[in-house]
Motif scaffolding. Structure first.
Motif, PDB file in Angstrom:
ATOM      1  N   LYS A   5       0.802  -1.213   0.000  1.00 13.90           N
ATOM      2  CA  LYS A   5       0.000   0.000   0.000  1.00 13.90           C
ATOM      3  C   LYS A   5       0.843   1.274   0.000  1.00 13.90           C
ATOM      4  O   LYS A   5       0.440   2.295  -0.518  1.00 13.90           O
ATOM      5  CB  LYS A   5      -0.927   0.017   1.213  1.00 13.90           C
ATOM      6  CG  LYS A   5      -1.959  -1.108   1.184  1.00 13.90           C
ATOM      7  CD  LYS A   5      -2.830  -1.049   2.402  1.00 13.90           C
ATOM      8  CE  LYS A   5      -3.796  -2.155   2.600  1.00 13.90           C
ATOM      9  NZ  LYS A   5      -4.195  -3.007   1.633  1.00 13.90           N
ATOM     10  N   GLU A   6       2.031   1.202   0.578  1.00 11.66           N
ATOM     11  CA  GLU A   6       2.874   2.398   0.710  1.00 11.66           C
ATOM     12  C   GLU A   6       4.338   1.996   0.629  1.00 11.66           C
ATOM     13  O   GLU A   6       4.725   0.925   1.097  1.00 11.66           O
ATOM     14  CB  GLU A   6       2.593   3.087   2.045  1.00 11.66           C
ATOM     15  CG  GLU A   6       3.414   4.327   2.317  1.00 11.66           C
ATOM     16  CD  GLU A   6       3.198   5.441   1.287  1.00 11.66           C
ATOM     17  OE1 GLU A   6       4.178   6.084   0.927  1.00 11.66           O
ATOM     18  OE2 GLU A   6       2.051   5.640   0.833  1.00 11.66           O
ATOM     19  N   ASN A  58       8.403   3.748   1.137  1.00 11.02           N
ATOM     20  CA  ASN A  58       9.270   4.874   1.496  1.00 11.02           C
ATOM     21  C   ASN A  58      10.649   4.589   0.929  1.00 11.02           C
ATOM     22  O   ASN A  58      11.188   3.494   1.103  1.00 11.02           O
ATOM     23  CB  ASN A  58       9.361   5.027   3.019  1.00 11.02           C
ATOM     24  CG  ASN A  58       8.033   5.390   3.625  1.00 11.02           C
ATOM     25  OD1 ASN A  58       7.388   6.323   3.180  1.00 11.02           O
ATOM     26  ND2 ASN A  58       7.605   4.637   4.609  1.00 11.02           N
ATOM     27  N   ASN A  76       8.147  -0.982   2.874  1.00 13.27           N
ATOM     28  CA  ASN A  76       6.693  -0.817   2.817  1.00 13.27           C
ATOM     29  C   ASN A  76       6.117  -0.575   4.209  1.00 13.27           C
ATOM     30  O   ASN A  76       6.859  -0.491   5.195  1.00 13.27           O
ATOM     31  CB  ASN A  76       6.019  -2.000   2.109  1.00 13.27           C
ATOM     32  CG  ASN A  76       6.010  -3.277   2.921  1.00 13.27           C
ATOM     33  OD1 ASN A  76       6.501  -3.351   4.044  1.00 13.27           O
ATOM     34  ND2 ASN A  76       5.446  -4.318   2.341  1.00 13.27           N
ATOM     35  N   GLU A  77       4.799  -0.490   4.274  1.00 17.28           N
ATOM     36  CA  GLU A  77       4.111  -0.162   5.511  1.00 17.28           C
ATOM     37  C   GLU A  77       4.261  -1.249   6.576  1.00 17.28           C
ATOM     38  O   GLU A  77       4.053  -1.001   7.758  1.00 17.28           O
ATOM     39  CB  GLU A  77       2.623   0.123   5.235  1.00 17.28           C
ATOM     40  CG  GLU A  77       1.788  -1.091   4.837  1.00 17.28           C
ATOM     41  CD  GLU A  77       1.916  -1.489   3.367  1.00 17.28           C
ATOM     42  OE1 GLU A  77       1.333  -2.520   2.999  1.00 17.28           O
ATOM     43  OE2 GLU A  77       2.594  -0.791   2.589  1.00 17.28           O
ATOM     44  N   LYS A  78       4.669  -2.464   6.185  1.00 15.63           N
ATOM     45  CA  LYS A  78       4.857  -3.566   7.138  1.00 15.63           C
ATOM     46  C   LYS A  78       6.314  -3.705   7.584  1.00 15.63           C
ATOM     47  O   LYS A  78       6.645  -4.625   8.312  1.00 15.63           O
ATOM     48  CB  LYS A  78       4.388  -4.880   6.514  1.00 15.63           C
ATOM     49  CG  LYS A  78       2.904  -4.921   6.218  1.00 15.63           C
ATOM     50  CD  LYS A  78       2.490  -6.285   5.727  1.00 15.63           C
ATOM     51  CE  LYS A  78       2.337  -6.271   4.239  1.00 15.63           C
ATOM     52  NZ  LYS A  78       1.924  -7.561   3.682  1.00 15.63           N
TER      53      LYS A  78
END
Length: 120
Positions: free
Chosen positions: A46-47, A49, A73-75
């Protein structure tokens, strides 16, 4: 009549690849690309960085690693994204070596059970 030279970015050059996939305004392109490759097995990302892409070894004589793109990622899972155009001997070995950097940065001092987030 003024003629303008059309400009194209070659995605198979280091500059073009990083321009297309490695800049914040184009992050959705990299996100879509990774989801096409990994979504069925790993679920949707989803995201992302962007993270620093250069790692120095632990000692003066150690070899460093410079990734084309390095993301998280977001995880907390890490993604090393490399463009390889030409045949390289021991490419698989290089990828294993590169993966050691995001693995080592997960190590915690004190009480740690060695659980690791995925590295792709």
């Amino acid at each position: 009549m003024t003629l303008f030279a059309e400009k194209y970015i070659n995605p198979f050059t280091d500059y073009g690849f990083k321009k297309l996939f490695g800049e914040e305004p184009n992050k959705d392109l990299l996100l879509d690309f990774l989801n096409v490759l990994l979504k069925d097995q790993e679920g949707e990302i989803k995201e992302l960085n962007y993270m620093k892409s250069e790692y120095l070894g632990t000692g003066e004589m150690d070899r460093k690693a410079i990734f084309d793109l390095y993301c998280e990622n977001e995880k907390g899972e890490k993604f090393i994204v490399e463009l390889q155009k030409t045949k390289q001997n021991f490419f698989k070995d290089r990828t294993v070596y590169y993966a050691t950097f995001p693995i080592r940065e997960q190590a915690k001092r004190a009480d740690w059970n060695y659980e690791l987030k995925a590295v792709y």
